[in-house]
Scaffold this motif. Structure first.
Motif, short mmCIF file in Angstrom:
data_model
loop_
_atom_site.label_atom_id
_atom_site.label_comp_id
_atom_site.label_asym_id
_atom_site.label_seq_id
_atom_site.Cartn_x
_atom_site.Cartn_y
_atom_site.Cartn_z
N ASP A 118 4.40 -5.67 -1.19
CA ASP A 118 3.21 -6.41 -0.50
C ASP A 118 2.34 -5.50 -1.51
O ASP A 118 2.46 -4.48 -2.46
N ASP A 119 1.18 -5.96 -1.49
CA ASP A 119 -0.50 -5.21 -1.54
C ASP A 119 -0.46 -4.90 -3.60
O ASP A 119 -0.99 -3.61 -3.38
N LYS A 137 1.33 3.73 -8.01
CA LYS A 137 0.49 3.90 -7.98
C LYS A 137 0.74 4.85 -10.11
O LYS A 137 1.05 5.70 -9.75
N THR A 166 -1.72 -0.70 -8.19
CA THR A 166 -0.78 -0.01 -6.65
C THR A 166 0.21 -1.04 -5.59
O THR A 166 -0.23 -2.16 -6.32
N GLN A 167 0.85 -0.46 -5.31
CA GLN A 167 1.98 -1.82 -5.40
C GLN A 167 2.62 -0.65 -3.60
O GLN A 167 3.24 0.42 -4.22
N SER A 168 2.94 -1.51 -2.49
CA SER A 168 4.11 -1.20 -1.95
C SER A 168 5.50 -2.02 -1.66
O SER A 168 5.68 -3.12 -1.97
N ALA A 178 5.26 3.50 -2.50
CA ALA A 178 4.89 3.80 -3.05
C ALA A 178 4.16 4.13 -4.86
O ALA A 178 4.25 4.95 -4.65
N VAL A 203 -2.14 -4.65 -6.38
CA VAL A 203 -3.67 -5.11 -7.44
C VAL A 203 -2.94 -4.08 -8.27
O VAL A 203 -2.41 -3.24 -8.99
#
Length: 240
Positions: free
Chosen positions: A162-163, A217, A176-178, A215, A165
């Motif tokens: 998810d998520d 980063k 960033t990524q989950s 997570a 960027v």
């Protein structure tokens, strides 16, 4: 287009990055050991609760550090329960850059991070992780108590990412990524059950348990001192 390829490739070589070319993309390997690039593993309530109930404890090794507990939602009770989290510095990142300049993450390595699983006198260690986003797996070395090492075994299947960027400007990566819903592979279920002497019912829980999130980063800020990117090996593991 040819001049763009030449200029871009020259810039990459001048920066010391490794790359391989394809008809539609460049795959770049960036050493991030000297950057503030981190991947934080947070256990799920079910994963941590079921493992500790089975008498399993954890010890971080190498580059990995223990962070403050994180309050995680228990879907069964609706309550927020504190669970452990661990930081694994990212030592290398692979990305694809298409000729349309579209960027796609390929993988990230957390070399020299290790997590030891302890159950009584039995131990095993997971180390030198690689988050393989293309194949949706977390892989790593499995170091057994007798020193036998299984190299780059698939540890978790990743059900959901998810998520994301991501940007790559001026040869600087920010990402960033989950990663969520991490389920043990069949091979890891078998190894963990054997090495830690789990009963059949305990082993069965490994097949369906979601073990938590990672997570990611990656920043352009310097890490001082840089972390080691030398793999963690059996000789580096202290006695319990």
């Amino acid at each position: 287009m040819a001049s763009f390829k030449l200029a871009f490739g020259s810039a990459i070589l001048a920066s010391g990055l490794a790359f391989s070319g394809a008809a539609s993309a460049l795959t770049l390997s960036l050493n991030t050991a000297g950057l503030k690039a981190d991947s934080v593993l947070t256990f799920s309530v079910a994963g941590f609760g079921s493992s500790t109930a089975a008498g399993i404890s954890y010890r971080h090794l190498g580059n990995m550090t223990r962070l403050a507990d994180v309050d995680v939602l228990d879907p069964d009770t609706g309550e927020m329960i504190p669970t452990p989290s661990y930081n694994q510095p990212i030592t290398k990142v692979d990305i694809d850059i298409g000729w349309d300049l579209k960027i796609a993450p390929v993988a990230g390595n957390a070399t020299r991070s290790g997590l030891q699983l302890i159950r009584g006198l039995r131990t095993m260690t997971l180390a030198n992780f690689r988050l393989d986003l293309k194949n949706k797996q977390l892989v790593g070395d499995v170091i057994l108590k007798d020193g036998t090492t299984l190299k780059q075994v698939a540890i978790y299947n990743l059900v959901k990412n998810d998520d994301l960027v991501i940007s790559f400007k001026g040869l600087v990566l920010n990402q960033t990524q989950s990663v969520k819903n991490m389920i043990f592979t069949q091979q890891l279920q078998d190894v963990v059950a054997s090495e830690l002497a789990l009963s059949a019912p305990l082993k069965a829980t490994l097949a369906t348990t979601d073990w938590g999130t990672i997570a990611v980063k990656v920043t352009s800020y310097k890490r001082s001192p840089a972390v080691s990117d030398k793999p963690l090996v059996a000789a580096d593991i202290p006695a319990p």
